[in-house]
Each structure stands twice: as C-alpha cells, then as structure tokens.
Design a protein around this motif. Structure first.
Motif, PDB file in Angstrom:
ATOM      1  N   GLY A  55      -1.782 -13.262   7.630  1.00 52.71           N
ATOM      2  CA  GLY A  55      -2.309 -13.612   6.625  1.00 52.71           C
ATOM      3  C   GLY A  55      -3.035 -12.727   5.729  1.00 52.71           C
ATOM      4  N   THR A  56      -3.182 -12.979   4.545  1.00 51.80           N
ATOM      5  CA  THR A  56      -3.803 -12.196   3.725  1.00 51.80           C
ATOM      6  C   THR A  56      -5.018 -12.832   2.925  1.00 51.80           C
ATOM      7  OG1 THR A  56      -2.651 -12.873   1.568  1.00 51.80           O
ATOM      8  CG2 THR A  56      -1.462 -11.358   3.213  1.00 51.80           C
ATOM      9  N   ARG A  80       3.024 -10.403  -1.623  1.00 45.97           N
ATOM     10  CA  ARG A  80       4.492 -10.127  -2.384  1.00 45.97           C
ATOM     11  C   ARG A  80       5.251  -9.309  -1.322  1.00 45.97           C
ATOM     12  NH1 ARG A  80       1.692  -8.651  -7.443  1.00 45.97           N
ATOM     13  NH2 ARG A  80       1.646  -6.542  -6.696  1.00 45.97           N
ATOM     14  N   VAL A  81       4.736  -8.436  -0.270  1.00 46.12           N
ATOM     15  CA  VAL A  81       5.264  -7.741   0.752  1.00 46.12           C
ATOM     16  C   VAL A  81       5.857  -8.925   1.642  1.00 46.12           C
ATOM     17  CG1 VAL A  81       4.824  -6.303   2.761  1.00 46.12           C
ATOM     18  CG2 VAL A  81       3.931  -5.605   0.709  1.00 46.12           C
ATOM     19  N   GLY A 109       8.171   0.194  -1.209  1.00 49.32           N
ATOM     20  CA  GLY A 109       8.722  -0.688  -0.343  1.00 49.32           C
ATOM     21  C   GLY A 109       8.628  -0.474   1.236  1.00 49.32           C
ATOM     22  N   LEU A 110       7.593   0.709   1.324  1.00 45.55           N
ATOM     23  CA  LEU A 110       7.389   0.816   2.595  1.00 45.55           C
ATOM     24  C   LEU A 110       6.833  -0.256   3.709  1.00 45.55           C
ATOM     25  CD1 LEU A 110       7.351   3.267   4.905  1.00 45.55           C
ATOM     26  CD2 LEU A 110       5.122   4.084   3.804  1.00 45.55           C
ATOM     27  N   ALA A 111       5.679  -0.966   3.048  1.00 43.65           N
ATOM     28  CA  ALA A 111       5.125  -1.862   3.783  1.00 43.65           C
ATOM     29  C   ALA A 111       6.067  -3.129   4.031  1.00 43.65           C
ATOM     30  CB  ALA A 111       4.161  -2.715   2.865  1.00 43.65           C
ATOM     31  N   THR A 112       7.079  -3.378   2.904  1.00 41.38           N
ATOM     32  CA  THR A 112       7.861  -4.385   3.335  1.00 41.38           C
ATOM     33  C   THR A 112       9.083  -3.952   4.459  1.00 41.38           C
ATOM     34  OG1 THR A 112       8.136  -4.998   0.803  1.00 41.38           O
ATOM     35  CG2 THR A 112      10.149  -5.725   2.345  1.00 41.38           C
ATOM     36  N   ALA A 113       9.512  -2.701   4.469  1.00 46.29           N
ATOM     37  CA  ALA A 113      10.268  -1.945   5.515  1.00 46.29           C
ATOM     38  C   ALA A 113       9.639  -2.262   6.901  1.00 46.29           C
ATOM     39  CB  ALA A 113      10.617  -0.497   5.025  1.00 46.29           C
ATOM     40  N   LEU A 114       8.393  -1.894   6.894  1.00 49.86           N
ATOM     41  CA  LEU A 114       7.485  -1.919   8.015  1.00 49.86           C
ATOM     42  C   LEU A 114       7.540  -3.105   8.651  1.00 49.86           C
ATOM     43  CD1 LEU A 114       4.529   0.661   7.418  1.00 49.86           C
ATOM     44  CD2 LEU A 114       6.206   0.738   9.407  1.00 49.86           C
ATOM     45  N   THR A 115       7.351  -4.145   7.832  1.00 49.99           N
ATOM     46  CA  THR A 115       7.185  -5.580   8.191  1.00 49.99           C
ATOM     47  C   THR A 115       8.585  -6.256   8.696  1.00 49.99           C
ATOM     48  OG1 THR A 115       5.347  -5.932   6.637  1.00 49.99           O
ATOM     49  CG2 THR A 115       6.521  -7.888   7.475  1.00 49.99           C
TER      50      THR A 115
END
Length: 172
Positions: free
Chosen positions: A119-120, A129-130, A95-101
């Motif tokens: 963009g990905t 998904r993030v 969940g770190l990438a989601t929290a950062l975003t």
C-alpha cells in the motif's frame, strides 16, 4: 540483513530522515540512533528466524542505500505477505526500488507464498509506479489505513499474484 548491518542502517536512516518521514509512521527519536538500529536489526533477525519477516538490503559500497521487507506473512489458505521498501534519496529514479520489490517477489515465491500486497499513501505516486513496474495491480483504496504524521492516511492498495498452485510451504 545481518547482525553487523546496524551501524550502516543508522547512518542510512539519519541521512534519509527527511526523505522518509513523509511516508513512514512516526518514529521515536531512539529509532534514528545507533542503539536504536542495533535493536531494530536484532528484532528483524529474530522475526526472520521465526519466518515472520524477511529484510533485504541494497548496498552501494559500504553504504545501505535501500531496504525491502516481506512482512505480515500469513500461511494456511491465504499464503500472503506484505511488501515494503525504501531507497536512499540519492539513489531514487534508477530502478532500485523496482529491483528490490521484484527480489522480494522471487523470495516470496520460494517461500511458497501465493500473493503479495503493498500500500502507498494516495499522494505517493512514485511508489505506485514502482509497484506497477514490479507487476503489482491496483485493487482499491483503504480509507484511514495508517496513522502517519498525526492523522489516519488513505492508502492505495496493490497486489501481485505469484502462482495458482495449492497452498504449501517448500521445505516444511
């Protein structure tokens, strides 16, 4: 991000080189060095002073384990910015990438931005998904969007609308 972060960034980038290379534009060898990160951090700090780019760092003890950036900030009637991020290969799926975003979205709202985009690469489903978990919606595909690993790569585009107030820059 602070000026003293360069050594930790250098270690983190070298530790995650294989993890990041499939998704990032080609980087010169200098980027992966201590000196390269001193320049990279200094450049990022100058961009922050100018209000063009803001970098947020995730730490685990004394290790950098993630970074999120708010770049390409456009004012005027657009009030938009671009979100980018990465997480250390040993810290993915937590969940770190989601929290950062989500943190970038809060900061962008505080700057008065209306819209964020990201963009990905098409095959980067984990990053998609993030973005969805962080409240972004998919709105299209950009063909041959970025030059990565020797060719132009298609990217899935996402956006997050932060508010519908008129344009303005708090504190200006």
């Amino acid at each position: 991000m602070r000026a003293g972060d360069a050594p930790a960034f250098a270690v983190a980038y070298r530790r995650n080189r294989a993890h990041l290379e499939p998704w990032d534009p080609d980087r010169p060898e200098f980027f992966w060095t201590d000196e390269g990160q001193v320049e990279n951090v200094a450049s990022g700090l100058r961009a922050a002073e100018e209000g063009r780019t803001f970098t947020y760092v995730a730490w685990y003890g004394d290790q950098v384990v993630g970074r999120a950036m708010l770049t390409n900030i456009v004012r005027g009637p657009l009030q938009s910015g671009t979100v980018g991020y990465w997480v250390d290969h040993e810290h993915t799926g937590k969940g770190l990438a989601t929290a950062l975003t989500e943190h970038v979205a809060v900061e962008a709202l505080g700057l008065g931005l209306h819209r964020l985009e990201a963009g990905t690469m098409v095959e980067n489903v984990a990053s998609q998904r993030v973005l969805k978990r962080a409240g972004f919606t998919e709105y299209g595909t950009a063909e041959r969007f970025l030059f990565v690993r020797g060719e132009w790569r298609d990217h899935v585009l996402f956006q997050r609308i932060l508010h519908d107030d008129p344009p303005g820059n708090p504190g200006a």
